[in-house]
Design a protein around this motif. Sequence first.
Motif, short mmCIF file in Angstrom:
data_model
loop_
_atom_site.label_atom_id
_atom_site.label_comp_id
_atom_site.label_asym_id
_atom_site.label_seq_id
_atom_site.Cartn_x
_atom_site.Cartn_y
_atom_site.Cartn_z
N THR A 1 23.68 27.41 45.86
CA THR A 1 24.83 28.31 45.85
C THR A 1 25.68 28.05 44.61
O THR A 1 25.53 27.03 43.93
CB THR A 1 25.72 28.12 47.10
N TYR A 2 26.62 28.95 44.34
CA TYR A 2 27.56 28.77 43.23
C TYR A 2 28.36 27.48 43.41
O TYR A 2 28.62 26.75 42.45
CB TYR A 2 28.54 29.94 43.16
N ALA A 3 28.80 27.22 44.64
CA ALA A 3 29.65 26.04 44.88
C ALA A 3 28.92 24.75 44.56
O ALA A 3 29.49 23.83 43.97
CB ALA A 3 30.13 26.03 46.33
N TRP A 4 27.63 24.67 44.91
CA TRP A 4 26.88 23.45 44.63
C TRP A 4 26.55 23.32 43.14
O TRP A 4 26.46 22.21 42.61
CB TRP A 4 25.63 23.37 45.49
N ASP B 1 16.37 28.33 44.62
CA ASP B 1 17.80 28.22 44.32
C ASP B 1 18.25 29.44 43.53
O ASP B 1 17.59 29.87 42.58
CB ASP B 1 18.06 26.96 43.51
N ARG B 2 19.42 29.99 43.89
CA ARG B 2 19.92 31.22 43.29
C ARG B 2 20.91 30.96 42.16
O ARG B 2 21.22 31.87 41.40
CB ARG B 2 20.60 32.09 44.35
N ALA C 1 26.15 29.87 36.63
CA ALA C 1 25.45 31.13 36.38
C ALA C 1 24.57 31.50 37.57
O ALA C 1 24.12 30.64 38.33
CB ALA C 1 24.58 31.02 35.12
N ALA C 2 24.36 32.79 37.73
CA ALA C 2 23.40 33.28 38.70
C ALA C 2 22.02 33.32 38.04
O ALA C 2 21.90 33.75 36.89
CB ALA C 2 23.79 34.67 39.19
#
Length: 248
Positions: free
Chosen positions: A62-65, A37-38, A24-25
Motif C-alpha cells: 500500500t501507499y502507507a507501507w 505489491d501496488r 509512487a503507484a
Amino acid sequence: MMPDIYTVVASHQSPDRTEQFIVAADRSAASAMTGTDRATAVHLRLDPDARTCHLRMDSAVTYAWAGHWLVQRGADPRALAAYRTVPADPYNLGPEEEFNGLLDGGDYVFTRPGDGTTLRIENRIRRSGSRYVLLGRQMAYSYGFSGGEREANWALLLDRHPLATGRRFLLQLETIHLRSATYSIAEGGFPTKQEAEGVLRRIDPRAVAPMPATDPVTGLAPARQPVPPRTAGQAFRPLPPTGPARGR
C-alpha cells in the motif's frame, strides 16, 4: 522514473535538495490473485561533490507501507501524507464521455483515502518504525468477485508494542471502492495467528469481515469509555410496594 510504469502519489525533498523521497503507484502491478505489491517507494540521493546519484527502491502492498520505508530513511511523514490530486479525467476519455470511479480494480493509482479512520491508520503505519513485522500480504479478492464494486488486499502483522499483549497479530484489510475511487482500511487485533488467518478465510467481497476493533491512532485495543455517573434519582429508586402475603 518511467511515467508509463510509475506515477508519483506523494513526495518529499530534503532542505538541501540532495535527497528526494517518492511514493509512487506501480501501474505494472497486475490485478491478479498473486498479491503483487501496488506501491513503490523511491529514495534518490545526490552527491554533488562526486557528481553521482544513488537510487534505492522498495515495493509495498500500500501507499502507507511505501511511506513507512521512506520515513525510515529520513523522509518527513507529514509530506508523504499530502497526496497529489487525482486528475479530473484520469482515463482521458474527453468531455463527451462521463465516467465516475474506476474501470478496473488494478487502477490503484487513481485512488485516495476515503475516510478519517484510514488517514489515522496510515499515519501510524508511516511512523511505526520497527514496531511491526510483516508476516504476509496478498489480494483478498479481485473486483470481479464483488460485481465490479470493490477489491481488497490484506496484510498480516506481528505487533511488538509492549501494550499489545493478547493482541499481537494485527490484520489490515485495505478495500478499494471502485465507484468512489477511494480506499478504506479496516483492522483487527488477534491473540493468535491462527485466529487472524481464520478471519482471512472468511472474507466476503460483499461485506467487511468482523474483526476485534483497534484504536486507529494507537493500533491497540480501543480505550474503554467511562461509565457516566448516575444522578441521585437514578442511584436511589425505592422498591415497589408489595401487597400483604396470601395465606395458604
